[in-house]
Design an enzyme around this catalytic site. Structure first.
Site, PDB file in Angstrom:
ATOM      1  CG  HIS A  84       7.088 164.719  35.958  1.00  0.00           C
ATOM      2  ND1 HIS A  84       8.410 164.543  36.217  1.00  0.00           N
ATOM      3  CD2 HIS A  84       6.953 166.019  35.610  1.00  0.00           C
ATOM      4  CE1 HIS A  84       9.059 165.681  36.044  1.00  0.00           C
ATOM      5  NE2 HIS A  84       8.197 166.595  35.678  1.00  0.00           N
ATOM      6  CB  CYS A 155      11.281 165.020  47.767  1.00  0.00           C
ATOM      7  SG  CYS A 155      11.584 163.477  48.624  1.00  0.00           S
ATOM      8  CD  GLU A 185      15.574 164.991  41.561  1.00  0.00           C
ATOM      9  OE1 GLU A 185      14.516 164.350  41.406  1.00  0.00           O
ATOM     10  OE2 GLU A 185      16.620 164.492  42.002  1.00  0.00           O
ATOM     11  CB  THR A 251      16.377 161.330  43.613  1.00  0.00           C
ATOM     12  OG1 THR A 251      15.230 161.996  43.096  1.00  0.00           O
ATOM     13  CG2 THR A 251      17.134 162.254  44.526  1.00  0.00           C
ATOM     14  CB  CYS A 290      15.149 158.880  46.955  1.00  0.00           C
ATOM     15  SG  CYS A 290      13.856 158.130  46.026  1.00  0.00           S
TER      16      CYS A 290
HETATM   17  S1  SF4 Z   1      11.134 159.555  44.014  1.00  0.00           S
HETATM   18 FE1  SF4 Z   1      12.344 159.822  45.922  1.00  0.00          FE
HETATM   19  S2  SF4 Z   1      13.274 161.856  45.734  1.00  0.00           S
HETATM   20 FE2  SF4 Z   1      11.595 161.757  44.256  1.00  0.00          FE
HETATM   21  S3  SF4 Z   1       9.820 162.571  45.354  1.00  0.00           S
HETATM   22 FE3  SF4 Z   1       9.799 160.345  45.636  1.00  0.00          FE
HETATM   23  S4  SF4 Z   1      10.844 159.977  47.608  1.00  0.00           S
HETATM   24 FE4  SF4 Z   1      11.386 162.031  46.885  1.00  0.00          FE
END
Ligand code: SF4
Length: 422
Positions: A84, A155, A185, A251, A290
């Protein structure tokens, strides 16, 4: 999970000042969350210990650029924004990558316009099984090793949530997803999880409380349907499917809120079924946030202790993790979410995104006239350093400082607090 360093995130996403700050912190361990202080004359800028591109975003960008490099003869498509951030997405579009969906999920390129020999990249936040099936109809085999290794940028922290949802669904728990229903997501997690169990999406504490009220018999089935209809998987029956619950999250949600959502549901189930039988009714998932979201949120909270006069947060307007950084800062100081330095219109005027109105607004006198001034600057996990760098330079310019003044400040970088052993 082992972290791989990527060497292909293009240099034009880096920023010289921000890089100096990162270099300054590199060897200091990760345990101290003390912000870095960059003092330029009477301007004090506080930069959190963690900000900007996360592992998953770096990996996704690396894979997109690798695809461009390795397949110059093939049309490369992205299912939607890879992350984004408008700068990164515009950059990729200018390099010939097509976007199959726009940021609102509307289809821009039909199934029939995608050829089997095309490359299609899945973005960092993953995609739904339904969209994968659509790709299969276009002749794109999403099950091959080549596709998974080189074109699926989902991811690993997102797919870990899907795996956890699968396990819990198979154990008979209904998966409550704490997330924004329309966020890609959450849509992807919902899609993958509902294959293995019943699912329900809740946005926040208020919605969790409504679910708790229903569990406690304080909300009618009719009211429950009115509020949550469409936010659950097919065949979900609130009366039978809210007796065993597990919470996972998008996440990038606020960690604290996910814990509260889980606590509200846990307490409701404990009241109804008794504490002794709770393990059968509520799966303790902790949260499925995460590490990067956690680090960025905790580092942003550490900024507040330094009591800045205001905060400027750089990131895409539709970036969920960035909006949570704004929420943290806005608890104690004027906080402005901007997508780039272009929104710093003058020393008096700033254009920024209002999270409550969900629109871009203009504010006056955002930068105090009185010096010295202490400003917190940070950026979301999908924001390239180059944008944060430009924001810093423009603010310094508004305060009357030039590159030479900044260079002096960079030679005197310091921590806001003594460093803990890292
Ligand atoms: S914020 Fe966390 S879950 Fe999202 S892309 Fe980055 S490492 Fe991956």
């Amino acid at each position: 999970m082992a972290f791989k360093q990527f060497d292909r995130v293009p240099n034009h996403y880096a920023g010289a000042v921000i890089q100096r700050i990162k270099d300054f912190r590199q060897d200091m361990g990760k345990r101290s969350l003390a912000p870095t202080v960059l003092t330029v004359g009477e301007l004090e800028v506080l930069v959190p210990r963690h900000f900007g591109f996360c592992f998953g975003v770096e990996r996704a960008i690396h894979m997109a650029f690798s695809a461009l490099e390795r397949h110059p003869e093939r049309q490369i498509n992205l299912l939607s924004e890879i992350i984004h951030n408008p700068l990164v997405n515009d950059d990729l579009e200018q390099r010939g990558i097509r976007f199959i969906h726009d940021s609102d999920g509307q289809r821009r390129i039909e199934e029939s316009e995608i050829r089997a020999e095309d490359v299609v990249l899945i973005p960092a936040f993953g995609t739904t099984l339904e969209i994968e099936q659509s790709l299969q109809r276009s002749g794109i085999d999403t099950t091959t090793q080549e596709f998974r290794e080189h074109f699926d940028t989902t991811c690993p922290f997102v797919s870990k949530v899907w795996d956890r949802g699968e396990e819990l669904g198979q154990e008979g728990y209904t998966i409550v997803i704490h997330g924004k229903f329309r966020h890609e997501e959450t849509q992807a997690t919902h899609s993958h999880t509902k294959e293995h169990g019943k699912t329900l999406v809740v946005l926040d504490r208020d919605e969790a409380q409504q679910v708790a009220d229903f569990i406690a018999g304080k909300m009618s089935l009719e009211d429950f349907h009115e509020h949550f209809s469409g936010k659950w998987s097919e065949g979900f029956d609130p009366e039978t499917d809210l007796q065993r619950v597990a919470v996972v999250n998008q996440t990038t949600m606020l960690a604290e809120e996910t814990k509260q959502v889980a606590r509200i549901l846990r307490d409701a189930l404990s009241s109804r079924f008794g504490e002794s039988d709770l393990a059968h009714h509520f799966a303790d998932t902790n949260d499925t946030l995460c590490y990067a979201t956690n680090w960025n949120q905790n580092a942003t909270k550490a900024l507040l202790d330094a009591e800045p006069d205001l905060a400027v947060i750089v990131g895409g307007y539709n970036s969920s993790n960035t909006s949570h950084l704004v929420e943290i800062c806005a608890q104690v100081m004027p906080s402005f979410l901007i997508s780039s330095a272009d929104e710093l219109l003058s020393r008096e005027r700033i254009r920024h995104f209002d999270l409550h109105k969900k629109e871009s607004v203009e504010s006056q006198n955002w930068l105090p006239e009185q010096m010295p001034v202490r400003i917190a600057i940070t950026s979301g996990a999908s924001c390239p350093d180059v944008l944060m760098n430009a924001v810093f330079e423009r603010i310094a310019d508004f305060c009357g400082y030039d590159a030479q003044d900044i260079a002096v400040g960079l030679d005197r970088l310091a921590l806001h607090e003594p460093l803990a052993v890292g």
